[in-house]
Design a protein around this motif. Structure first.
Motif, PDB file in Angstrom:
ATOM      1  N   SER A  21      -1.532   0.052  12.259  1.00  0.00           N
ATOM      2  CA  SER A  21      -0.141   0.431  12.048  1.00  0.00           C
ATOM      3  C   SER A  21       0.275   0.160  10.610  1.00  0.00           C
ATOM      4  O   SER A  21       0.920   0.982   9.958  1.00  0.00           O
ATOM      5  CB  SER A  21       0.764  -0.352  13.006  1.00  0.00           C
ATOM      6  OG  SER A  21       2.098  -0.307  12.557  1.00  0.00           O
ATOM      7  N   ALA A  22      -0.123  -0.999  10.104  1.00  0.00           N
ATOM      8  CA  ALA A  22       0.308  -1.386   8.759  1.00  0.00           C
ATOM      9  C   ALA A  22      -0.360  -0.520   7.696  1.00  0.00           C
ATOM     10  O   ALA A  22       0.289  -0.034   6.773  1.00  0.00           O
ATOM     11  CB  ALA A  22      -0.017  -2.858   8.521  1.00  0.00           C
ATOM     12  N   GLY A  24      -1.631   2.562   6.076  1.00  0.00           N
ATOM     13  CA  GLY A  24      -1.357   3.983   6.252  1.00  0.00           C
ATOM     14  C   GLY A  24      -0.928   4.595   4.941  1.00  0.00           C
ATOM     15  O   GLY A  24      -1.318   4.144   3.863  1.00  0.00           O
ATOM     16  N   LEU A  25      -0.099   5.603   5.039  1.00  0.00           N
ATOM     17  CA  LEU A  25       0.363   6.294   3.836  1.00  0.00           C
ATOM     18  C   LEU A  25       1.129   5.345   2.924  1.00  0.00           C
ATOM     19  O   LEU A  25       1.205   5.554   1.720  1.00  0.00           O
ATOM     20  CB  LEU A  25       1.254   7.464   4.231  1.00  0.00           C
ATOM     21  CG  LEU A  25       0.546   8.559   5.038  1.00  0.00           C
ATOM     22  CD1 LEU A  25       1.543   9.602   5.504  1.00  0.00           C
ATOM     23  CD2 LEU A  25      -0.535   9.206   4.188  1.00  0.00           C
ATOM     24  N   GLY A  26       1.708   4.309   3.516  1.00  0.00           N
ATOM     25  CA  GLY A  26       2.439   3.325   2.715  1.00  0.00           C
ATOM     26  C   GLY A  26       1.563   2.707   1.645  1.00  0.00           C
ATOM     27  O   GLY A  26       2.009   2.487   0.517  1.00  0.00           O
ATOM     28  N   ASN A  27       0.308   2.436   1.983  1.00  0.00           N
ATOM     29  CA  ASN A  27      -0.600   1.824   1.017  1.00  0.00           C
ATOM     30  C   ASN A  27      -1.165   2.847   0.058  1.00  0.00           C
ATOM     31  O   ASN A  27      -1.318   2.592  -1.128  1.00  0.00           O
ATOM     32  CB  ASN A  27      -1.793   1.186   1.731  1.00  0.00           C
ATOM     33  CG  ASN A  27      -1.363   0.318   2.885  1.00  0.00           C
ATOM     34  OD1 ASN A  27      -0.869   0.826   3.890  1.00  0.00           O
ATOM     35  ND2 ASN A  27      -1.524  -0.964   2.734  1.00  0.00           N
ATOM     36  N   TYR A 108       7.100  11.049   7.454  1.00  0.00           N
ATOM     37  CA  TYR A 108       5.719  10.559   7.456  1.00  0.00           C
ATOM     38  C   TYR A 108       4.764  11.675   7.884  1.00  0.00           C
ATOM     39  O   TYR A 108       3.686  11.847   7.327  1.00  0.00           O
ATOM     40  CB  TYR A 108       5.622   9.400   8.444  1.00  0.00           C
ATOM     41  CG  TYR A 108       4.520   8.419   8.167  1.00  0.00           C
ATOM     42  CD1 TYR A 108       4.699   7.388   7.249  1.00  0.00           C
ATOM     43  CD2 TYR A 108       3.301   8.510   8.819  1.00  0.00           C
ATOM     44  CE1 TYR A 108       3.692   6.476   7.001  1.00  0.00           C
ATOM     45  CE2 TYR A 108       2.293   7.602   8.572  1.00  0.00           C
ATOM     46  CZ  TYR A 108       2.486   6.586   7.666  1.00  0.00           C
ATOM     47  OH  TYR A 108       1.492   5.678   7.410  1.00  0.00           O
ATOM     48  N   PHE A 229       8.092  -1.667   4.761  1.00  0.00           N
ATOM     49  CA  PHE A 229       7.446  -0.411   5.131  1.00  0.00           C
ATOM     50  C   PHE A 229       5.942  -0.607   5.283  1.00  0.00           C
ATOM     51  O   PHE A 229       5.334  -0.180   6.252  1.00  0.00           O
ATOM     52  CB  PHE A 229       7.730   0.648   4.060  1.00  0.00           C
ATOM     53  CG  PHE A 229       7.278   2.032   4.450  1.00  0.00           C
ATOM     54  CD1 PHE A 229       8.157   2.917   5.067  1.00  0.00           C
ATOM     55  CD2 PHE A 229       5.987   2.457   4.179  1.00  0.00           C
ATOM     56  CE1 PHE A 229       7.745   4.195   5.425  1.00  0.00           C
ATOM     57  CE2 PHE A 229       5.566   3.734   4.536  1.00  0.00           C
ATOM     58  CZ  PHE A 229       6.450   4.611   5.161  1.00  0.00           C
ATOM     59  N   SER A 230       5.366  -1.285   4.310  1.00  0.00           N
ATOM     60  CA  SER A 230       3.915  -1.414   4.290  1.00  0.00           C
ATOM     61  C   SER A 230       3.395  -2.255   5.459  1.00  0.00           C
ATOM     62  O   SER A 230       2.340  -1.966   6.012  1.00  0.00           O
ATOM     63  CB  SER A 230       3.473  -2.025   2.963  1.00  0.00           C
ATOM     64  OG  SER A 230       2.078  -1.971   2.853  1.00  0.00           O
ATOM     65  N   SER A 232       4.866  -2.481   8.307  1.00  0.00           N
ATOM     66  CA  SER A 232       5.443  -1.915   9.539  1.00  0.00           C
ATOM     67  C   SER A 232       6.503  -2.809  10.163  1.00  0.00           C
ATOM     68  O   SER A 232       6.632  -2.873  11.386  1.00  0.00           O
ATOM     69  CB  SER A 232       4.363  -1.663  10.607  1.00  0.00           C
ATOM     70  OG  SER A 232       3.399  -0.780  10.159  1.00  0.00           O
ATOM     71  N   MET A 235      11.408  -2.609  12.555  1.00  0.00           N
ATOM     72  CA  MET A 235      11.890  -1.618  13.511  1.00  0.00           C
ATOM     73  C   MET A 235      11.318  -1.791  14.916  1.00  0.00           C
ATOM     74  O   MET A 235      11.631  -1.004  15.797  1.00  0.00           O
ATOM     75  CB  MET A 235      11.708  -0.190  13.012  1.00  0.00           C
ATOM     76  CG  MET A 235      10.349   0.276  12.592  1.00  0.00           C
ATOM     77  SD  MET A 235       9.148   0.541  13.911  1.00  0.00           S
ATOM     78  CE  MET A 235       9.914   1.836  14.854  1.00  0.00           C
ATOM     79  N   SER A 323      -0.820   4.849  12.074  1.00  0.00           N
ATOM     80  CA  SER A 323       0.489   4.292  11.720  1.00  0.00           C
ATOM     81  C   SER A 323       1.598   5.075  12.407  1.00  0.00           C
ATOM     82  O   SER A 323       2.561   4.503  12.920  1.00  0.00           O
ATOM     83  CB  SER A 323       0.728   4.370  10.215  1.00  0.00           C
ATOM     84  OG  SER A 323      -0.257   3.666   9.526  1.00  0.00           O
ATOM     85  N   SER A 326       2.540   4.124  15.877  1.00  0.00           N
ATOM     86  CA  SER A 326       3.352   2.923  16.062  1.00  0.00           C
ATOM     87  C   SER A 326       4.826   3.175  15.747  1.00  0.00           C
ATOM     88  O   SER A 326       5.673   2.352  16.052  1.00  0.00           O
ATOM     89  CB  SER A 326       2.813   1.781  15.208  1.00  0.00           C
ATOM     90  OG  SER A 326       3.085   2.011  13.854  1.00  0.00           O
ATOM     91  N   LEU A 327       5.117   4.301  15.117  1.00  0.00           N
ATOM     92  CA  LEU A 327       6.519   4.619  14.835  1.00  0.00           C
ATOM     93  C   LEU A 327       7.243   5.155  16.071  1.00  0.00           C
ATOM     94  O   LEU A 327       8.461   5.051  16.175  1.00  0.00           O
ATOM     95  CB  LEU A 327       6.616   5.636  13.692  1.00  0.00           C
ATOM     96  CG  LEU A 327       6.287   5.098  12.300  1.00  0.00           C
ATOM     97  CD1 LEU A 327       6.028   6.228  11.325  1.00  0.00           C
ATOM     98  CD2 LEU A 327       7.405   4.203  11.784  1.00  0.00           C
TER      99      LEU A 327
HETATM  100  N1  TRP Z   1       3.127   0.671   7.599  1.00  0.00           N
HETATM  101  C1  TRP Z   1       2.792   2.055   7.655  1.00  0.00           C
HETATM  102  C2  TRP Z   1       2.275   2.461   6.294  1.00  0.00           C
HETATM  103  O1  TRP Z   1       2.182   1.660   5.430  1.00  0.00           O
HETATM  104  C3  TRP Z   1       3.943   2.911   8.088  1.00  0.00           C
HETATM  105  C4  TRP Z   1       4.551   2.426   9.340  1.00  0.00           C
HETATM  106  C5  TRP Z   1       4.003   2.448  10.574  1.00  0.00           C
HETATM  107  C6  TRP Z   1       5.783   1.766   9.466  1.00  0.00           C
HETATM  108  N2  TRP Z   1       4.838   1.855  11.471  1.00  0.00           N
HETATM  109  C7  TRP Z   1       5.921   1.427  10.821  1.00  0.00           C
HETATM  110  C8  TRP Z   1       6.757   1.439   8.558  1.00  0.00           C
HETATM  111  C9  TRP Z   1       7.047   0.731  11.249  1.00  0.00           C
HETATM  112  C10 TRP Z   1       7.876   0.759   8.996  1.00  0.00           C
HETATM  113  C11 TRP Z   1       8.021   0.397  10.319  1.00  0.00           C
HETATM  114  O2  TRP Z   1       1.950   3.592   6.091  1.00  0.00           O
END
Ligand code: TRP
Length: 450
Positions: A21-22, A24-27, A108, A229-230, A232, A235, A323, A326-327
Motif C-alpha cells: 500500500s505504501a 506506489g506512485l507516491g514514491n 491515482y 501520502f507516501s 498511506s 485515511m 496501493s 488500499s484506497l
Molecule cells: N502510499 C501510496 C503511494 O505512495 C498511495 C496510497 C495508497 C495512499 N493508499 C493510501 C495515500 C492511503 C494516502 C492514503 O503511492
C-alpha cells in the motif's frame, strides 16, 4: 452481530500488504517531481523529518486503532469511541477517511494509466535511442490525447476493482512477495546506470545539501503532506490492514521496516532521476511528467534497455495497483459490514463513481486544462492538494488526538505492547510532536500565523 473477518496468515503478509500500500506512485512518480517543484534539498530534509517524527509514530497509531477496533474505519472509530466512553461522532473521522481515499483514487488511477501506457511504449521500442526533446514531446502527446488517457485510466480502474471485488486475502499479497523485491532490484540497475552515465554529484547536491535558508512554508506543507501520502496514512487504509492483523505481532517493529523501505525507495528513485535530469539539462521542476520524460532517456541508451524499461514500468504499475486497492478497501469493508450489498456490487458502483471523477482529471490535462477550481489550481491539482495537504494530515491529527487523549492509556499500551522507553517515545511523538507540527502547518496555511 458477528462478522466473518479474514486475517493475515502471519506478520510477513501484513507487512507486505502494508508495504504494498505504501510503496506506489507516491514514491516513484510523486516524490521525485515534488522535490524538484519545491526546491530540492529543503523539501527532502523536511520530508525525512516528517517521516521520522510524524509518519512513523502515526503509522503505529493507525495500526493500533485498527487492530483494537477489528472493524472498518467508520465502525471502528464508533467502537473505539464507545470503548473510551466518548462521543460517537468520532465515527465521522472514519467516514472522512473513506471519502479521502476515493478522491485520491480518482487521480491515482489516471496516473496509473500513464504507467500502463508506458509499458507498451517501452515494449514496442519507442524509447530506443531517444533524446531529451523527443522524450518530452512523447509525453506531451500522451497528455494531449484524452481518449488514450481515458482508455488507460479505465483499464487501471478495472484492474483495481477486479481485485477489490475478490477480497483482501485472495488478492495481491502473495505476488507482493516477489514484486516489491524485484522493483528494488531493477531500481538498483537504474541507479547503476545513472551513476555511470548521469550526473550523480549534482543530483546528490540538489537533494542533500540541506540548505536551511531554502526552506519555504509551501515546501514544509507539501513535505508533511507527502509523508502522509507516501506512507498511506490519515485515511484508514493502514487502519483496515491493521484490523486484519494478529494480536501477537509487534506494531513498532513492523512500522519501522515499512517506513524505512518506503522512504529509501523514494529517495533512490529521486537520485536516479535527478542524476539524469542534470546530465541532460532538463528542468528539475517539470512537475508531474518528470519521470515520464527523464526515465525513457536512460532506458533508451542502456544495454537491454527495452527489456529493462518494460519490466520497470510493469513493476511500477504493479506497485500502483497494490496501493490503489488500499484506497478503496476501507469503504468496501464498511459497505460489506453494514449493508446487504455484496462486495461485487458495491465495488462496481463505487468503481464507477471514482472512474467518473477520474474522467474530469483526464480532461484537466488537456481539454479542461484552463478550468481552475480554486486558487488557480486545475481539477487534478485541486484533488491532489486537497487530499495530500489537508485531508490526510487532518485525519492523522485527529487519530493522534483520539489515541493520545481519548483512549484509555492501558488500552493503547496493550496494543503497542512496548517496553517503557519505547512507549514513552511513541507518546511524546503522538501526543505532542505530531499534533503540534500538523496544527502549526495548518494555522500557517489558513493565514492565522505568519
Ligand atoms: N502510499 C501510496 C503511494 O505512495 C498511495 C496510497 C495508497 C495512499 N493508499 C493510501 C495515500 C492511503 C494516502 C492514503 O503511492
Amino acid at each position: 452481530m458477528i462478522h466473518h473477518r479474514s486475517a493475515w496468515r502471519n506478520r510477513w503478509t501484513f507487512m507486505l500488504a502494508t508495504a504494498g500500500s505504501a510503496i506506489g506512485l507516491g514514491n516513484i512518480w510523486k516524490l521525485p517531481y515534488m522535490i524538484g517543484v519545491n526546491g530540492g534539498s529543503a523539501f527532502v530534509l523536511v520530508f525525512i523529518a516528517s517521516i521520522l517524527f510524524v509518519g512513523i509514530p502515526l503509522m503505529m497509531t493507525e495500526i493500533l486503532l485498527g487492530r483494537r477496533a477489528q472493524r472498518n474505519p467508520l465502525n471502528g472509530m464508533e467502537f473505539l469511541a464507545a470503548e473510551a466512553r466518548v462521543s460517537p461522532k468520532w465515527k465521522l473521522l472514519g467516514g472522512m477517511g473513506m471519502l479521502t481515499g476515493l478522491l485520491i483514487l480518482s487521480f491515482y488511477s489516471v496516473i496509473g494509466g500513464w504507467v500502463l501506457s508506458f509499458i507498451f511504449d517501452a515494449a514496442s521500442g519507442t524509447f530506443t535511442g531517444i533524446e531529451a526533446a523527443q522524450s518530452t514531446s512523447n509525453f506531451k502527446n500522451l497528455l494531449a490525447s484524452p481518449f488514450t488517457l481515458l482508455f488507460w485510466h479505465t483499464v487501471f480502474m478495472y484492474l483495481t476493482m477486479g481485485v477489490v471485488a475478490r477480497g483482501v486475502n485472495s488478492g495481491l499479497e502473495r505476488a507482493n512477495n516477489i514484486l516489491i523485491p524485484a522493483l528494488f532490484a531493477i531500481l538498483l540497475i537504474l541507479l547503476g546506470y545513472s551513476m555511470s552515465e548521469g550526473d550523480m554529484r549534482s543530483a546528490f547536491h540538489f537533494m542533500f545539501s540541506f540548505d536551511f535558508s531554502k526552506i519555504t512554508p509551501v515546501a514544509v506543507l507539501s513535505a508533511l503532506g507527502h509523508a502522509f501520502f507516501s506512507l498511506s496514512l490519515g485515511m484508514g487504509a493502514v487502519m483496515v490492514y491493521g484490523s486484519y492483523l494478529q494480536r501477537n505481532v509487534s506494531i513498532a517493529r513492523t512500522t519501522i521496516y515499512i517506513a524505512l523501505a518506503d522512504t529509501m525507495l523514494g529517495l533512490l528513485v529521486g537520485l536516479a532521476i535527478y542524476s539524469l535530469v542534470f546530465a541532460n539539462n532538463l528542468a528539475p521542476d517539470a512537475g508531474p511528467g518528470l519521470i515520464f520524460q527523464t526515465l525513457p532517456i536512460a532506458f533508451g541508451h542502456m544495454p537491454a534497455g527495452r527489456l529493462i524499461a518494460t519490466l520497470f514500468f510493469m513493476l511500477v504499475a504493479f506497485a500502483a495497483w497494490s496501493s490503489a486497492i488500499s484506497l478503496v478497501e476501507p469503504t468496501i469493508a464498511w459497505v460489506v459490514e453494514n449493508t446487504k450489498i455484496s462486495r461485487k456490487t458495491s465495488t462496481s458502483i463505487l468503481g464507477f463513481a471514482v472512474w467518473l471523477l477520474g474522467v474530469s482529471v483526464v480532461l484537466s490535462f488537456n481539454e479542461w486544462q484552463h478550468i481552475k477550481v480554486i486558487f488557480g489550481l486545475n481539477i487534478f491539482e485541486t484533488l491532489d492538494k486537497l487530499t495530500s495537504t489537508i485531508l490526510l494530515p487532518l485525519g492523522g491529527l485527529l487519530m493522534a488526538i483520539f489515541a493520545g487523549y481519548f483512549m484509555k492509556k492501558y488500552h493503547v499500551q496493550e496494543e503497542l505492547n512496548l517496553e517503557d522507553r519505547g512507549f514513552k517515545y511513541w507518546r511524546i511523538a503522538n501526543n505532542y510532536i505530531a499534533p503540534v507540527a500538523i496544527s502549526a502547518v495548518f494555522l500557517y496555511l489558513f493565514g492565522l500565523v505568519k
